[in-house]
Design an enzyme around this catalytic site. Sequence first.
Site, PDB file in Angstrom:
ATOM      1  N   ASP A   4       0.928  -1.224  -0.051  1.00 23.39           N
ATOM      2  CA  ASP A   4       0.041   0.114  -0.061  1.00 23.39           C
ATOM      3  C   ASP A   4       0.841   1.253   0.048  1.00 23.39           C
ATOM      4  OD1 ASP A   4      -1.830  -1.921   0.267  1.00 23.39           O
ATOM      5  OD2 ASP A   4      -2.864  -1.225   2.100  1.00 23.39           O
ATOM      6  N   CYS A  32      -2.166  -2.736   7.929  1.00 21.24           N
ATOM      7  CA  CYS A  32      -1.831  -3.652   6.657  1.00 21.24           C
ATOM      8  C   CYS A  32      -0.745  -4.354   6.902  1.00 21.24           C
ATOM      9  CB  CYS A  32      -1.980  -2.932   5.318  1.00 21.24           C
ATOM     10  SG  CYS A  32      -3.670  -2.431   4.831  1.00 21.24           S
ATOM     11  N   HIS A  81     -10.851   0.649  -2.781  1.00 22.96           N
ATOM     12  CA  HIS A  81     -12.206   0.497  -2.333  1.00 22.96           C
ATOM     13  C   HIS A  81     -13.125   1.057  -3.212  1.00 22.96           C
ATOM     14  CE1 HIS A  81     -10.238  -0.545   1.610  1.00 22.96           C
ATOM     15  NE2 HIS A  81      -9.877   0.583   1.647  1.00 22.96           N
ATOM     16  N   LYS A 102      -6.793  -5.132  -3.068  1.00 26.28           N
ATOM     17  CA  LYS A 102      -7.638  -5.529  -1.854  1.00 26.28           C
ATOM     18  C   LYS A 102      -8.673  -4.522  -1.222  1.00 26.28           C
ATOM     19  CE  LYS A 102      -4.039  -4.382   1.264  1.00 26.28           C
ATOM     20  NZ  LYS A 102      -4.598  -3.504   1.968  1.00 26.28           N
ATOM     21  N   ASP A 107      -4.492  -0.851  -1.983  1.00 31.23           N
ATOM     22  CA  ASP A 107      -5.790  -0.552  -1.108  1.00 31.23           C
ATOM     23  C   ASP A 107      -6.761  -0.086  -2.220  1.00 31.23           C
ATOM     24  OD1 ASP A 107      -6.855  -1.261   1.453  1.00 31.23           O
ATOM     25  OD2 ASP A 107      -7.264   0.807   1.901  1.00 31.23           O
ATOM     26  N   HIS A 154     -10.657   7.028   1.512  1.00 34.69           N
ATOM     27  CA  HIS A 154      -9.261   6.824   0.998  1.00 34.69           C
ATOM     28  C   HIS A 154      -9.154   5.935  -0.045  1.00 34.69           C
ATOM     29  CE1 HIS A 154      -9.623   3.644   4.015  1.00 34.69           C
ATOM     30  NE2 HIS A 154      -8.629   3.205   3.400  1.00 34.69           N
TER      31      HIS A 154
HETATM   32  C1  VGL Z   1      -4.844   0.698   5.764  1.00 32.54           C
HETATM   33  C2  VGL Z   1      -6.313   1.735   6.970  1.00 32.54           C
HETATM   34  C3  VGL Z   1      -7.479   1.553   6.079  1.00 32.54           C
HETATM   35  C4  VGL Z   1      -3.107   0.305   5.411  1.00 32.54           C
HETATM   36  C5  VGL Z   1      -5.682   0.645   4.622  1.00 32.54           C
HETATM   37  O1  VGL Z   1      -2.767   0.082   4.339  1.00 32.54           O
HETATM   38  O2  VGL Z   1      -2.580   0.119   6.490  1.00 32.54           O
HETATM   39  N1  VGL Z   1      -5.122   1.164   7.007  1.00 32.54           N
HETATM   40  N2  VGL Z   1      -6.805   0.977   4.848  1.00 32.54           N
HETATM   41 ZN    ZN Z   2      -8.434   0.946   3.301  1.00 33.11          ZN
END
Ligand code: VGL
Ligand code: ZN
Length: 210
Positions: free
Chosen positions: A14, A157, A54, A112, A52, A87
């Site tokens: 990420d 993550c 979404h 993901k 990440d 995000h």
């Molecule tokens: C993450 C919070 C929400 C991460 C992803 O990549 O650690 N943290 N989504």
């Molecule tokens: Zn996230």
Amino acid sequence: MILDPDHSALLIVDVQYDFCPGGALGVPDGDSVIAPINAVVGSFTHVVATQDWHPENHVSFASAWEGRQLYETVAADGIPQVLWPDHCVRGSRGAALHEGLELDRVSLILRKGTRRELDSYSALFENDRSTHTGLDGWLRAVGVKVLCISGLATDYCVYFTAIDALRLGYEVIVLADAVRGVGVPPGSVARSIDRMKASGVLFLDSREIG
Ligand code: VGL
Ligand code: ZN
């Protein structure tokens, strides 16, 4: 390289604009993981990056919950869920991998958190801790036994990926200088590092493996 290149993989978790300073869920100092990642990436045969990714109105967004506060923890279908700012909305600039990353050696980019109702911190399982993302199958198929984890965020993550990888039988190394944490709630970074170490994760600096 102290690791056997045929049986180890570098996982870049990420490293996206939304998790870098100035991003929607900026991790303090998050972009400083890029230099140590780029320094070691050439030593690996197998390199995977995660994103990440979404949909709008994702279950992890505080904005999707009526009357709830940012960073509050709620139960979503019985699964604890921290409520984040919006995000990494798929296709957005914030969801893009940071262009400072050296991506030429990356053979798999895994997205993901793509389902609206179920978040996925770990690169290996979604947050129900049982639905596979497919990464375990890929790693096994190419013969990976040692997973070297870098990226963002240490306390989410990276942490869940490391714990799941141990559970699946991988040897797990976290590149200490190539991860940064979000620190929500306060203390979560140190706590997650303590738990990873107590569970058997080895912490090494990038120059020790490169
Ligand atoms: C993450 C919070 C929400 C991460 C992803 O990549 O650690 N943290 N989504
Ligand atoms: Zn996230």
